[in-house]
Design a protein around this motif. Sequence first.
Motif, PDB file in Angstrom:
ATOM      1  N   LYS A 177       0.513   1.103  -9.927  1.00 37.15           N
ATOM      2  CA  LYS A 177      -0.769   0.599 -10.441  1.00 37.15           C
ATOM      3  C   LYS A 177      -1.309   1.501 -11.545  1.00 37.15           C
ATOM      4  CE  LYS A 177      -2.445  -1.717  -6.280  1.00 37.15           C
ATOM      5  NZ  LYS A 177      -3.496  -1.679  -5.225  1.00 37.15           N
ATOM      6  N   GLU A 178      -1.209   2.802 -11.344  1.00 38.30           N
ATOM      7  CA  GLU A 178      -1.682   3.756 -12.352  1.00 38.30           C
ATOM      8  C   GLU A 178      -0.902   3.590 -13.653  1.00 38.30           C
ATOM      9  OE1 GLU A 178      -1.940   8.607 -13.043  1.00 38.30           O
ATOM     10  OE2 GLU A 178      -1.306   7.831 -11.111  1.00 38.30           O
TER      11      GLU A 178
ATOM     12  N   ARG B  77       1.625   5.535  -1.645  1.00 41.18           N
ATOM     13  CA  ARG B  77       1.659   6.372  -2.839  1.00 41.18           C
ATOM     14  C   ARG B  77       2.447   5.727  -3.974  1.00 41.18           C
ATOM     15  NH1 ARG B  77      -0.530   9.080  -6.448  1.00 41.18           N
ATOM     16  NH2 ARG B  77       0.576  10.825  -7.333  1.00 41.18           N
TER      17      ARG B  77
ATOM     18  N   VAL C 259       0.847  -1.186   0.000  1.00 42.57           N
ATOM     19  CA  VAL C 259       0.000   0.000   0.000  1.00 42.57           C
ATOM     20  C   VAL C 259       0.885   1.239   0.000  1.00 42.57           C
ATOM     21  CG1 VAL C 259      -1.924  -1.095   1.222  1.00 42.57           C
ATOM     22  CG2 VAL C 259      -0.138   0.039   2.518  1.00 42.57           C
TER      23      VAL C 259
ATOM     24  N   ILE D   7       2.979   2.524  -4.567  1.00 44.01           N
ATOM     25  CA  ILE D   7       2.196   1.409  -5.101  1.00 44.01           C
ATOM     26  C   ILE D   7       1.070   1.941  -5.981  1.00 44.01           C
ATOM     27  CG2 ILE D   7       0.712  -0.552  -4.516  1.00 44.01           C
ATOM     28  CD1 ILE D   7       3.753  -0.930  -3.961  1.00 44.01           C
ATOM     29  N   GLU D   8       0.416   3.006  -5.556  1.00 48.27           N
ATOM     30  CA  GLU D   8      -0.660   3.598  -6.352  1.00 48.27           C
ATOM     31  C   GLU D   8      -0.127   4.130  -7.688  1.00 48.27           C
ATOM     32  OE1 GLU D   8      -3.881   3.265  -5.705  1.00 48.27           O
ATOM     33  OE2 GLU D   8      -3.176   2.108  -3.985  1.00 48.27           O
ATOM     34  N   LEU D   9       1.052   4.740  -7.685  1.00 43.38           N
ATOM     35  CA  LEU D   9       1.654   5.217  -8.934  1.00 43.38           C
ATOM     36  C   LEU D   9       2.011   4.056  -9.857  1.00 43.38           C
ATOM     37  CD1 LEU D   9       3.915   8.105  -7.623  1.00 43.38           C
ATOM     38  CD2 LEU D   9       1.991   8.330  -9.203  1.00 43.38           C
TER      39      LEU D   9
END
Length: 87
Positions: free
Chosen positions: A63-64, A57, A55, A59-61
């Motif tokens: 995934k994006e 920021r 989890v 990881i979110e980048l």
Amino acid sequence: GVAPGAQVVAIKIGDTRLDAMETGTGLARAFSHCIQSKVDLINLSFGEGSSPATVGRIIELAKEAVQQYGITFVTSAGNDGPGLSTV
């Protein structure tokens, strides 16, 4: 070669003030640059062992980059041998 016509973009994420340690800011900027530059592949390789996060920021980048922009993402860690499981 294996990828004729390929163009390579090298991005430094290590902070020399921190003995070249990677920072979240450096990683976030690198992901953003890759997305803006419309790269096809990101290869993130660490020379030391790591405890992968699930989890946050970064990881979110990642995934994006994969889901929204279709960038292939590969990574490795633990290449700091010599050892039985290192390269």
